[in-house]
Design a protein around this motif. Structure first.
Motif, PDB file in Angstrom:
ATOM      1  N   TYR A   7       0.831  -1.202   0.000  1.00  0.00           N
ATOM      2  CA  TYR A   7       0.000   0.000   0.000  1.00  0.00           C
ATOM      3  C   TYR A   7       0.872   1.261   0.000  1.00  0.00           C
ATOM      4  CZ  TYR A   7      -3.154   3.608   1.762  1.00  0.00           C
ATOM      5  OH  TYR A   7      -3.873   4.760   1.925  1.00  0.00           O
ATOM      6  N   ARG A   8       1.899   1.236   0.807  1.00  0.00           N
ATOM      7  CA  ARG A   8       2.706   2.439   0.962  1.00  0.00           C
ATOM      8  C   ARG A   8       3.721   2.610  -0.143  1.00  0.00           C
ATOM      9  NH1 ARG A   8       4.343   1.819   6.752  1.00  0.00           N
ATOM     10  NH2 ARG A   8       2.402   2.002   7.929  1.00  0.00           N
ATOM     11  N   ARG A   9       4.268   1.518  -0.592  1.00  0.00           N
ATOM     12  CA  ARG A   9       5.303   1.632  -1.615  1.00  0.00           C
ATOM     13  C   ARG A   9       5.011   0.709  -2.788  1.00  0.00           C
ATOM     14  NH1 ARG A   9      10.346   1.251   2.411  1.00  0.00           N
ATOM     15  NH2 ARG A   9       9.290   2.452   4.031  1.00  0.00           N
ATOM     16  N   PRO A  10       3.969   1.004  -3.518  1.00  0.00           N
ATOM     17  CA  PRO A  10       3.657   0.157  -4.687  1.00  0.00           C
ATOM     18  C   PRO A  10       4.840   0.157  -5.635  1.00  0.00           C
ATOM     19  CG  PRO A  10       2.380   2.202  -4.731  1.00  0.00           C
ATOM     20  CD  PRO A  10       3.051   2.139  -3.396  1.00  0.00           C
ATOM     21  N   ALA A  11       5.205  -1.021  -6.086  1.00  0.00           N
ATOM     22  CA  ALA A  11       6.416  -1.150  -6.885  1.00  0.00           C
ATOM     23  C   ALA A  11       6.242  -0.589  -8.288  1.00  0.00           C
ATOM     24  CB  ALA A  11       6.821  -2.627  -6.980  1.00  0.00           C
ATOM     25  N   THR A  12       5.033  -0.599  -8.771  1.00  0.00           N
ATOM     26  CA  THR A  12       4.802  -0.104 -10.133  1.00  0.00           C
ATOM     27  C   THR A  12       3.491   0.668 -10.155  1.00  0.00           C
ATOM     28  OG1 THR A  12       3.487  -1.992 -10.818  1.00  0.00           O
ATOM     29  CG2 THR A  12       5.876  -2.189 -11.096  1.00  0.00           C
ATOM     30  N   THR A  13       3.252   1.384 -11.263  1.00  0.00           N
ATOM     31  CA  THR A  13       1.958   2.054 -11.416  1.00  0.00           C
ATOM     32  C   THR A  13       0.837   1.023 -11.400  1.00  0.00           C
ATOM     33  OG1 THR A  13       2.425   2.013 -13.775  1.00  0.00           O
ATOM     34  CG2 THR A  13       2.676   4.129 -12.648  1.00  0.00           C
ATOM     35  N   PHE A  14       1.145  -0.141 -11.935  1.00  0.00           N
ATOM     36  CA  PHE A  14       0.109  -1.170 -11.936  1.00  0.00           C
ATOM     37  C   PHE A  14      -0.348  -1.488 -10.510  1.00  0.00           C
ATOM     38  CE2 PHE A  14      -1.071  -5.567 -11.382  1.00  0.00           C
ATOM     39  CZ  PHE A  14      -2.149  -5.647 -12.239  1.00  0.00           C
ATOM     40  N   VAL A  15       0.610  -1.700  -9.629  1.00  0.00           N
ATOM     41  CA  VAL A  15       0.255  -2.004  -8.245  1.00  0.00           C
ATOM     42  C   VAL A  15      -0.432  -0.807  -7.602  1.00  0.00           C
ATOM     43  CG1 VAL A  15       1.147  -2.687  -5.983  1.00  0.00           C
ATOM     44  CG2 VAL A  15       2.189  -3.611  -8.063  1.00  0.00           C
ATOM     45  N   ALA A  16       0.096   0.353  -7.893  1.00  0.00           N
ATOM     46  CA  ALA A  16      -0.473   1.572  -7.314  1.00  0.00           C
ATOM     47  C   ALA A  16      -1.939   1.700  -7.702  1.00  0.00           C
ATOM     48  CB  ALA A  16       0.290   2.782  -7.815  1.00  0.00           C
ATOM     49  N   ASN A  17      -2.195   1.391  -8.961  1.00  0.00           N
ATOM     50  CA  ASN A  17      -3.545   1.521  -9.470  1.00  0.00           C
ATOM     51  C   ASN A  17      -4.446   0.417  -8.946  1.00  0.00           C
ATOM     52  OD1 ASN A  17      -5.642   0.912 -11.801  1.00  0.00           O
ATOM     53  ND2 ASN A  17      -5.078   3.078 -11.833  1.00  0.00           N
ATOM     54  N   PHE A  18      -3.843  -0.724  -8.650  1.00  0.00           N
ATOM     55  CA  PHE A  18      -4.668  -1.868  -8.287  1.00  0.00           C
ATOM     56  C   PHE A  18      -4.976  -1.915  -6.800  1.00  0.00           C
ATOM     57  CE2 PHE A  18      -6.158  -6.125  -7.997  1.00  0.00           C
ATOM     58  CZ  PHE A  18      -6.867  -6.236  -9.178  1.00  0.00           C
ATOM     59  N   VAL A  19      -4.059  -1.447  -6.012  1.00  0.00           N
ATOM     60  CA  VAL A  19      -4.252  -1.531  -4.559  1.00  0.00           C
ATOM     61  C   VAL A  19      -4.736  -0.181  -4.051  1.00  0.00           C
ATOM     62  CG1 VAL A  19      -3.085  -1.858  -2.360  1.00  0.00           C
ATOM     63  CG2 VAL A  19      -2.522  -3.319  -4.306  1.00  0.00           C
ATOM     64  N   GLY A  20      -5.762  -0.198  -3.265  1.00  0.00           N
ATOM     65  CA  GLY A  20      -6.352   1.038  -2.788  1.00  0.00           C
ATOM     66  C   GLY A  20      -7.717   1.227  -3.411  1.00  0.00           C
ATOM     67  N   ASN A  21      -8.649   1.737  -2.638  1.00  0.00           N
ATOM     68  CA  ASN A  21     -10.022   1.858  -3.108  1.00  0.00           C
ATOM     69  C   ASN A  21     -10.583   3.179  -2.630  1.00  0.00           C
ATOM     70  OD1 ASN A  21     -12.616   1.468  -3.942  1.00  0.00           O
ATOM     71  ND2 ASN A  21     -13.143   0.114  -2.250  1.00  0.00           N
ATOM     72  N   PRO A  22     -10.888   4.125  -3.466  1.00  0.00           N
ATOM     73  CA  PRO A  22     -10.628   4.122  -4.907  1.00  0.00           C
ATOM     74  C   PRO A  22      -9.134   4.082  -5.189  1.00  0.00           C
ATOM     75  CG  PRO A  22     -12.032   5.952  -4.245  1.00  0.00           C
ATOM     76  CD  PRO A  22     -11.527   5.333  -3.009  1.00  0.00           C
ATOM     77  N   PRO A  23      -8.745   3.690  -6.397  1.00  0.00           N
ATOM     78  CA  PRO A  23      -7.312   3.545  -6.678  1.00  0.00           C
ATOM     79  C   PRO A  23      -6.577   4.877  -6.634  1.00  0.00           C
ATOM     80  CG  PRO A  23      -8.601   3.292  -8.675  1.00  0.00           C
ATOM     81  CD  PRO A  23      -9.582   3.353  -7.551  1.00  0.00           C
ATOM     82  N   MET A  24      -5.259   4.752  -6.606  1.00  0.00           N
ATOM     83  CA  MET A  24      -4.434   5.949  -6.588  1.00  0.00           C
ATOM     84  C   MET A  24      -4.687   6.784  -7.843  1.00  0.00           C
ATOM     85  SD  MET A  24      -0.281   6.075  -6.433  1.00  0.00           S
ATOM     86  CE  MET A  24      -0.084   5.286  -4.840  1.00  0.00           C
ATOM     87  N   ASN A  25      -4.732   8.111  -7.663  1.00  0.00           N
ATOM     88  CA  ASN A  25      -4.823   9.009  -8.813  1.00  0.00           C
ATOM     89  C   ASN A  25      -3.446   9.112  -9.446  1.00  0.00           C
ATOM     90  OD1 ASN A  25      -7.624  10.065  -8.393  1.00  0.00           O
ATOM     91  ND2 ASN A  25      -6.721  10.639  -6.426  1.00  0.00           N
ATOM     92  N   LEU A  26      -3.418   8.958 -10.751  1.00  0.00           N
ATOM     93  CA  LEU A  26      -2.136   8.996 -11.450  1.00  0.00           C
ATOM     94  C   LEU A  26      -2.173  10.104 -12.495  1.00  0.00           C
ATOM     95  CD1 LEU A  26      -1.553   5.166 -11.901  1.00  0.00           C
ATOM     96  CD2 LEU A  26      -0.372   6.696 -10.318  1.00  0.00           C
ATOM     97  N   LEU A  27      -1.085  10.818 -12.638  1.00  0.00           N
ATOM     98  CA  LEU A  27      -1.068  11.947 -13.560  1.00  0.00           C
ATOM     99  C   LEU A  27       0.300  12.035 -14.226  1.00  0.00           C
ATOM    100  CD1 LEU A  27      -2.919  14.490 -14.244  1.00  0.00           C
ATOM    101  CD2 LEU A  27      -1.380  15.731 -12.712  1.00  0.00           C
ATOM    102  N   PRO A  28       0.331  12.108 -15.552  1.00  0.00           N
ATOM    103  CA  PRO A  28       1.617  12.275 -16.240  1.00  0.00           C
ATOM    104  C   PRO A  28       2.157  13.679 -15.965  1.00  0.00           C
ATOM    105  CG  PRO A  28      -0.175  11.743 -17.792  1.00  0.00           C
ATOM    106  CD  PRO A  28      -0.797  12.109 -16.493  1.00  0.00           C
ATOM    107  N   VAL A  29       3.408  13.738 -15.587  1.00  0.00           N
ATOM    108  CA  VAL A  29       4.021  15.052 -15.313  1.00  0.00           C
ATOM    109  C   VAL A  29       5.398  15.090 -15.956  1.00  0.00           C
ATOM    110  CG1 VAL A  29       2.817  15.424 -13.130  1.00  0.00           C
ATOM    111  CG2 VAL A  29       4.984  14.162 -13.155  1.00  0.00           C
ATOM    112  N   GLU A  30       5.922  16.282 -16.030  1.00  0.00           N
ATOM    113  CA  GLU A  30       7.262  16.429 -16.585  1.00  0.00           C
ATOM    114  C   GLU A  30       8.214  16.750 -15.441  1.00  0.00           C
ATOM    115  OE1 GLU A  30       9.234  19.319 -19.831  1.00  0.00           O
ATOM    116  OE2 GLU A  30       7.103  18.869 -20.134  1.00  0.00           O
ATOM    117  N   ALA A  31       9.382  16.136 -15.452  1.00  0.00           N
ATOM    118  CA  ALA A  31      10.356  16.378 -14.371  1.00  0.00           C
ATOM    119  C   ALA A  31      11.207  17.589 -14.696  1.00  0.00           C
ATOM    120  CB  ALA A  31      11.253  15.155 -14.201  1.00  0.00           C
ATOM    121  N   MET A  32      11.441  18.431 -13.679  1.00  0.00           N
ATOM    122  CA  MET A  32      12.350  19.581 -13.816  1.00  0.00           C
ATOM    123  C   MET A  32      13.304  19.548 -12.631  1.00  0.00           C
ATOM    124  SD  MET A  32      10.983  21.340 -16.393  1.00  0.00           S
ATOM    125  CE  MET A  32      11.459  23.050 -16.197  1.00  0.00           C
TER     126      MET A  32
END
Ligand SMILES: Nc1ncnc2c1ncn2[C@@H]1O[C@H](COP(=O)(O)OP(=O)(O)OP(=O)(O)O)[C@@H](O)[C@H]1O
Ligand SMILES: Nc1ncnc2c1ncn2[C@@H]1O[C@H](COP(=O)(O)OP(=O)(O)OP(=O)(O)O)[C@@H](O)[C@H]1O
Ligand SMILES: [Mg+2]
Ligand SMILES: [Mg+2]
Lengths: 369, 303, 429, 276, 369
Positions: free
Chosen positions: E222-247
């Motif tokens: 839950y705390r350290r999902p190894a991938t976006t897949f896990v992040a998206n799958f674990v948690g209800n509602p799932p984790m919000n994911l957003l594409p961002v650019e790194a600076m």
């Protein structure tokens, strides 16, 4: 859009009364959920609106029209079935456009409209597929599209999400919520999932054995359940209920039960009148209103740890008392809750519910209106 | 009180009409004619053709005449023969073999399954004249395929149609009709959730235990239907006639052949009709018996 | 007007010649004749490919309801039972004077008219009659050292002796065939039982028409069967019991397994005709015939030394025909001199009319001259059909070894009493 | 590893047993694979040498027999249309409309039809057809077959239709369809696999039947193949093995083709099955 | 009890690889959940332990025994099926005792033992009933009883709760949690419901397309999902994911996306090395870590209100951004959350998850270990 009202409607199957003396009105633009356990008559009620069952007594009105004996096809309704009832031999476009087809629309117009609706529901790219070739969530949306393709007075939903898995259900629920907000449709929605009802409804009709026991907005149902039945049915996990003995002293109410200590409660005058010392009552506390306590204080309850479920942002801690009754607390934390042996849970007087021996709610002072 | 239903009474009646008319004309009317005629001595040829008389139960009584009841070529003999025929070829043959096949087909390789189904079903769908002829060739004493095989295996040849005519038609009818039971049981078995069998696997059950404890009890309804149908069909099956003509010496004269002889060679319609009625009653008894057994077992389980 | 005619005849199949004759000679001739008389007639032949029995079934149903062909091929022995059932009407009743005045009656013998009559009334006209005899494989007799030219048994014993000799020579053979059993149907009664029974001096009925249900003749006959099939295996027992038994007997004769076969002249005319399935190679050399002897010389019917029996098939009119006169016209035309003469081109045979010349066929000439004077016919009775079926059962019970002759006869007695009533039976024991 | 074997022993055992039974079913038909192509075929099993189509050539010259095939087709298709149509409508009505006592009806009709299937009832059937003036017509054969097969067809189909969710039609009606529209648009296509089973079953039954056409038909131009096959009997009334084998093969092809087609297109099986 | 281990196990169905190179070990007494979306190979994995499927490659061990090719009945396992697989023609006693029956136990002994187990599971009074006469929860317990009636090395569960309604599921879950605590059995439990996995497991194996993507204790997942897949799958509602650019500037990481404003993040040295400005990353925030904000500040995200589901103790507020991405916040409150139009959600830097372009987790400073 139109309102729906039931005028003393009863439905019997042989000797068995499935719905008894129903008298609710669903206002124009309202989204009403029929909530209740299996077999309580939800589907029967819905089907009477649709015309798929005929009431044994009473009248059903849609807007100003008495539709009690009208054929379904003449009622201007749409319905989403629990099993979706998508026609396996038609592709999605034809499935969605079917209501237009029976109304004699041209192929062209039908498909244009089907595409429109499908696009809104994000299944526009699947229109050529057959129902067997799409996922459950997509099937659900297709059946929704079919219900929306044609303007209806009332939209009926019979547990439309119950065949979806947890995640899809959540997604579809959000979607319906959004749709309702957008279209302002009159909808009757059957479910036995209280979370669904809470999330979607403008008003919830909680049913038990053919009778509507409470008909109120969701938060009202949540905050002031009319009976122990509603209290137990609404909320997840359900409200903890405990038989207690009433003791009146100094115009305040003390509750007595093994291992329980409550602060004196102020009750409304009306309630105080009805109460006598020694009467048996039911005390209710919702899991989310319980927290870990160190023990011995007022407003606590203690027992042996029965289960401890840590699930990310929250944990469910269940204790079992000597009399085998269980109490569950829902604790919002994303830390590991480590517990062993004896556990004490605390609550505040503000969050206490009381029910009399018939299971009816006793209004407490803090919620007097 | 008006009551909604998917098909109104009127529409239902309209839907029933085409079948109703055909059944009325070609099933119900002939049925009552048969009942009526079974109480007369109507014949087609001879003196009683012009003036048939109402003879009450005489046809029935003569069928059950104690003196000749067990004589070959008489009703009683045919009746007993037919009951044996049904028992061996329908109940033991078709039903049991069909069941066995259906059970085994669940767990054999797909290609073998298809092939086996194909030949079994071929035996069922080929026209009866063709089938009879094929069997004739198969059983021929001098050059039949069967005796060729016996020779090859070093076994004595058999004069099948003459020495074991009854068993020949039993095997023949089993061969001919197993497909139906097989298909029915096959789909019945495949409608059982696989987890039932897997649960038994995990619990440690053998194939036989799975069949006895789970497969069979769960398709009881299908078994009853199957038994009702194949019993009825076997009581009416005429195809063995093409193979043995009821002989030799009436040893394969099952009731349909007996009826044919009485009604169409001797033209004794009254007697033939009486046989028809008795066969129906026997069918009824069998059907009720199956339903009763099935129900009794259910009741026992529930209790 | 339309007429239909049915017979058990199919081009290239059963009775092919008859079908050809009707199609190529009778129908064109008749239509032309009628056309000349200014009447347009359309005749169709329904070729029936099934068995005799099946044709009987169809006709019985048809005649009982008014359906069916206007003219139908028919076996004479069925006439009484059809008439009793109201399923046939006398020709005279149907077509009146035209029948009475037909020129053909003068050319048909009384006996031949009787083949298709009942109680003195003709119901149809026979195409011809037949006789029964022993067909002999000369080559096989020769091999066994018997001179086929002069071979003519004078008694059953002599017949059996020959058979024994042949059997000894070739133990796998079944030298003698005398039809028995149910599957062969009327062929058992006519070619088998009657041919033996007549040799005991008896018939199936006595002079008063009572059915003989017990007699020495019956026992002797059954014992003869027993000797042939059970005791000495001189005949092919299987062929008497199997459904296709009759064809087996034909095949046996063709293959030389059987050397002595009791059959009707149809066997010569049709079955063994060149190119047919059971054609005997070099028929003219290897196949001869002999008369069926009585049990002992002089013991046969009417004190004869040799016996035979005749039947006849012909055509009848549908009792409910819409066009009785026309139908009769067709029947009469078929039996006109010209048409019967034309038939000889399709199949040479002794014709019913004495003004149709006997074809130049030694076999036909010889057999008819020798046997017709000895012949007799089946009883003209509505019950005959049913009794005949009992006879077949009786013989089958004996040849299968299931019952002794005495037991089989006792069962026969009971069955016949059941059919005709006790008052119409007689025991000669 | 030995235990591993025990699992596979069952499987192998089953396979061997199944194959043996398959052989038992195939054996009587083996002769049929060779005889038609053998110009000298007899009852004995023999590989054709030379392999030849001459039997078929002879058969194809027999117009009567060929017409028989055509007639069979006519009667079977006609009968199947009536059985399929009649049974579908009637079973649908039995399943969906409030007809009282509908369960018992199918059983009773089934019993009645068992009497009528026997030869005793051929007489009244003949009388009825004769009374209708339909002797020697295809339609008579078609109707009698249909009547006789309908009860069983309904018995099989009703159970099948009972198993189909009513929500299909309900949703159609809510969408605005009349009962008849709902039937044709929605129910009928869904029922189709069941109808197909009944249709094949009826076709096979009619295709092979001898007695009914034999009793009801007269003219040789109308006789079906089951009757026409007797034209391959010789003068003496015995089967001409070569031609009969060839004709039998031709005669069998349509049912085999139908079966293969149906099992390829729809899968020929009793979906879930019929049960009491 | 025994451990279970997979040694490079692969299972192919024809061309299709259902499970690929599986190598996890389930310790003695562990309760491992296989979690993943439909079709990811969970059931296949379980069935290989049961012996209902044979691996295409690799070995399966139970304790010290190589059971790869062993018949199910010899493995000393018990299994609970998703549909319970209760035999409808046997009463509960016979159902429960069936494993003993096939082992040839006497009727008497069987029933005694069945009663014992049934009593533990509180269905002792139902033993005479048929499965159709009891509720779903009772059916579930019956199937559990059948699995427990006989001592096994490993207990296998294939989505045993998915056929129960929400409330019963919760109850049964608590019950299983308790049982596991009591018996300390080795269990492998298949589910696609992350809450169930979180609540029950000692370790979770998250699977995706036949591969185990993370195998760790629940809170770790839950705390350290190894991938976006896990992040998206674990948690209800799932984790919000957003594409961002790194600076990258000043050794700190700034994230750029429309309508998003984040405070600079400190990243681990390792991560910093791998990062360059302009690289596209994925930002993740769990709904329960979002709260209503007034807008404009740092660490906020804004959009149009899409859905607002008030459900008793919590509300789900969903906003839709201009680029159609949705963000859901889970707000713990039992007050009505009334919102309209534009909504801004805020979060803390402590609760940010970052994933690289391949979807793999980037360790952030605040969680460095
Ligand atoms: N056609 C019918 N005949 C007889 N009883 C019926 C019929 N339809 C419903 N019932 C009974 O009426 C009661 C109410 O049924 P209904 O389908 O309305 O329940 P429900 O609340 O929708 O339950 P569920 O959540 O299980 O769908 C049930 O006890 C059911 O058995
Ligand atoms: N017998 C089989 N033949 C072919 N493919 C199969 C078979 N069994 C499973 N599969 C495929 O293997 C994949 C994994 O299946 P499995 O049943 O293990 O999934 P799962 O994770 O249990 O999914 P679910 O949550 O839907 O039960 C699926 O894509 C499935 O289609
Ligand atoms: Mg419902
Ligand atoms: Mg699975």
């Amino acid at each position: 859009m139109a309102s729906v009202s039931f005028d003393s409607v009863t439905k019997r199957f042989g000797d068995f009364t499935a719905v008894s003396n129903l008298g609710i009105t669903i206002g124009d633009g309202e989204f009403v959920c029929l909530l209740g356990p299996s077999g309580c008559g939800k589907t029967t009620t819905l089907r009477m609106i649709a015309g798929l069952e005929t009431p044994s007594a009473g009248r059903v009105m849609i807007g100003e029209r008495d539709v009690t004996f009208m054929h379904p096809k003449d009622r201007k309704i749409s319905m989403v079935f629990q099993d979706y009832a998508l026609y396996p031999h038609m592709n999605l476009a034809d499935n969605i456009a079917y209501p237009l087809k029976v109304r004699g629309e041209s192929q062209e117009k039908r498909h244009a409209r089907a595409r429109e609706v499908a696009d809104i529901l994000k299944i526009g790219q699947l229109l050529e597929r057959m129902p067997s070739q799409i996922s459950g969530g997509q099937q659900q949306r297709t059946s929704l599209a079919r219900a929306l393709v044609y303007p209806s007075d009332v939209y009926l939903f019979d547990e439309p999400l119950s065949n979806l898995d947890a995640k899809l259900r959540l997604e579809a629920r959000g979607f319906l919520n959004h749709l309702q907000r957008d279209l302002g449709m009159t909808a009757v929605y059957v479910t036995h999932d209280q979370a669904e009802a809470m999330a979607l409804a403008t008003r919830i009709a909680v049913m038990d054995a053919g009778i509507v026991v409470q008909y109120a907005p969701p938060l009202e149902v949540y905050r002031r359940p009319a009976t122990t039945f509603v209290a137990n049915f609404v909320g997840n996990p359900p409200m903890n209920l405990l038989p207690v003995e009433a003791m009146i002293s100094d115009g305040a109410l003390h509750l007595k039960a093994v291992g329980l200590a409550t602060a004196p409660l102020r009750v409304t005058r009306a309630a105080a009148k009805a109460l006598e010392s020694g009467k048996s009552l039911t005390l209710g506390v919702r899991p989310e209103h319980l927290s870990l306590a160190s023990g011995g204080e007022e407003n606590t309850i203690a027992g042996q740890l029965f289960a401890n479920e840590n699930m990310g942002p929250e944990a469910l801690v269940t204790l079992e008392r000597e009399d085998a009754a269980r109490f569950t607390a829902r604790i919002f934390t994303d830390e590991m809750v480590a517990l062993e042996g004896r556990v004490t849970l605390g609550f505040s007087s503000d969050h206490i519910h009381l029910f009399d021996e018939r299971g009816l709610r006793l209004p407490l002072d803090h919620e007097e209106d | 009180m008006r009551q909604f239903s998917l098909l109104s009474r009127t529409a239902g009646a309209a839907f029933m009409t085409p079948a109703g008319v055909l059944i009325g004309a070609f099933v119900i009317a002939p049925f009552f004619w048969v009942i009526y005629v079974s109480f007369t001595n109507r014949t087609l040829l001879g003196r009683t053709a012009l003036n048939p008389e109402f003879v009450g139960l005489a046809n029935y009584i003569s069928l059950f005449d104690a003196g000749s009841f067990f004589t070959r070529g008489e009703f009683g003999f045919s009746l007993i023969l037919t009951v044996q025929f049904v028992l061996f070829s329908a109940l033991i043959g078709q039903a049991v073999l069909g069941m066995l096949l259906a059970w085994m087909l669940q767990s054999v390789p797909k290609s073998l399954k298809r092939l086996t189904e194909m030949v079994v079903i071929a035996a069922w769908i080929l026209p009866e004249v063709v089938i009879a002829f094929a069997w004739f060739a198969f059983l021929d004493y001098d050059d039949g395929t069967l005796n060729m095989i016996m020779d090859a295996l070093g076994l004595p040849r058999g004069d099948w149609l003459l020495s074991f005519p009854f068993w020949v038609i039993v095997v023949f009818n089993t061969w001919r009709g197993t497909a139906f039971s097989m298909m029915l049981f096959n789909s019945a078995f495949s409608s059982i959730p696989p987890s039932y069998f897997q649960a038994a696997d995990v619990a440690g059950a053998s194939s036989w235990q799975k069949f006895r404890d789970i497969g069979l009890p769960l398709i009881r309804g299908h078994v009853v239907t199957d038994l009702i149908l194949i019993t009825m069909w076997t009581f009416n099956v005429f195809t063995p006639f093409l193979l043995t003509a009821g002989g030799p010496s009436y040893r394969t004269e099952i009731l349909p052949i007996y009826t044919y002889r009485v009604a169409f060679r001797d033209f004794e319609f009254g007697k033939g009709a009486a046989v028809g009625v008795i066969v129906m009653l026997i069918n009824l008894v069998f059907a009720l018996f199956y339903l009763w057994v099935a129900r009794k077992r259910t009741a026992k389980v529930v209790a | 007007a339309d007429l239909t005619i049915t017979c058990r005849c199919v081009e290239d199949g059963v009775n092919s010649e008859q079908a050809m004759w009707i199609k190529e000679s009778v129908i064109p001739g008749f239509t032309e004749m009628k056309a000349e008389a200014g009447e347009e007639v359309n005749v169709t032949l329904t070729e029936f490919a099934g068995s005799d029995e099946q044709l009987t079934q169809q006709l019985a149903l048809d005649f009982s309801t008014g359906a069916g062909p206007d003219v139908a091929g028919f076996d004479g022995f069925l006439i009484p039972s059809f008439v009793e059932g109201g399923l046939l009407k006398p020709l005279k009743e149907l077509a009146g004077d035209a029948v009475t005045n037909w020129e053909g009656w003068d050319h048909i013998s009384e006996g031949a008219v009787a083949l298709m009559s009942y109680q003195g009334e003709p119901y149809g006209i026979a195409l011809g009659t037949d006789v029964r005899m022993i067909f002999v494989r000369a080559d096989i007799l020769e091999e066994a050292g018997i001179d086929p030219e002069s071979w003519q048994p004078g008694s059953w014993e002599e017949l059996l002796e020959t058979a024994r000799t042949l059997k000894e020579k070739n133990p796998d053979s079944f030298p003698l065939q005398l039809n028995a059993g149910v599957p062969m149907g009327e062929a058992t009664t006519m070619q088998g039982y009657w041919m033996a029974l007549l040799g005991t001096g008896e018939e199936v009925t006595d002079e008063e028409g009572r059915w003989i249900v017990e007699s020495q003749g019956i026992l002797d006959t059954l014992n003869l069967y027993k000797t042939i099939y059970v005791d000495e295996k001189l005949g092919d027992q299987r062929a008497q019991l199997l459904g296709d038994g009759r064809n087996r007997t034909f095949a046996n004769f063709r293959d030389g397994t059987t050397a002595l076969l009791v059959e009707g002249d149809w066997f010569y005319r049709s079955v063994t005709a060149p190119d047919s399935e059971f054609a005997v190679e070099n028929r003219d050399e290897v196949m001869t015939w002999a008369k069926m002897p009585a049990k002992e010389p002089g013991a046969g019917l009417r004190g004869q030394d040799f016996v035979t029996i005749s039947g006849g098939t012909g055509f009848v009119l549908n009792p409910n025909t819409d066009e009785p006169e026309l139908a009769w016209g067709l029947l009469a035309y078929m039996n006109s001199k010209e048409q019967l003469a034309a038939f000889q081109d399709f199949q040479p045979r002794i014709r019913i009319r004495d003004d149709v010349p006997i074809p130049d066929e030694p076999f036909l000439t010889e057999t008819s001259q020798t046997l017709l004077p000895l012949t007799t016919a089946r009883p003209n009775s509505a019950e005959y059909n049913a009794v005949s079926a009992e006879i077949q059962r009786m013989t089958e019970a004996v040849v299968s070894g299931e019952l002794s002759p005495e037991e089989a006869m006792a069962r026969y007695r009971d069955a016949v009493i059941g059919i005709v009533g006790e008052e119409n039976t007689v025991s000669l024991l | 590893m030995t235990r591993y074997m025990s699992l596979y022993f069952t499987r192998i055992g089953f396979s061997v047993a199944t194959a043996l039974i398959g052989v038992f079913f195939a054996l009587p038909l083996v002769w049929f694979i060779f005889a038609p192509f053998n110009p000298r075929a007899e009852l004995g099993l023999a590989i054709p040498d030379p392999f030849s189509l001459s039997n078929f050539e002879t058969v194809f010259q027999n117009t009567f027999a060929l017409r028989g095939l055509w007639n069979s087709l006519l009667q079977s298709v006609g009968g199947v249309v009536l059985v399929g149509g009649g049974a579908t409508l009637a079973s649908y009505a039995l399943s969906r409309s409030p007809i009282p006592g509908k369960h018992i009806i199918t059983y009773i009709l089934l019993l009645f039809s068992s009497v009528v299937a026997g030869s005793a009832a051929m007489v009244p059937i003949f009388l009825i057809i004769n009374g209708m003036g339909l002797i020697d017509t295809h339609i008579a054969v078609i109707m009698v077959f249909a009547g006789g097969l309908l009860p069983t067809a309904m018995f099989i189909l009703r159970d099948f239709i009972d198993g189909i969710p009513r929500s299909y039609e309900e949703s159609a009606m809510v969408a605005g369809a009349s009962p008849v529209q709902a039937f044709f648009d929605v129910a009928l296509p869904v029922i189709r696999p069941g109808v197909v089973v009944v249709v094949v079953w009826a076709f096979v039954n009619i295709w092979g039947s001898f007695l009914i056409p034999f009793i009801l038909l007269r003219s040789s131009e109308k006789m079906p193949a089951s009757v026409a096959i007797y034209s391959f009997y010789s003068e003496a009334g015995t089967p001409i093995v070569t031609l009969l084998a060839a004709y039998s093969l031709i005669y069998s092809l349509p049912v085999i083709a139908l079966y293969l087609f149906v099992s390829w297109k729809f899968g020929f099986r009793f979906f879930g099955g019929i049960k009491a």
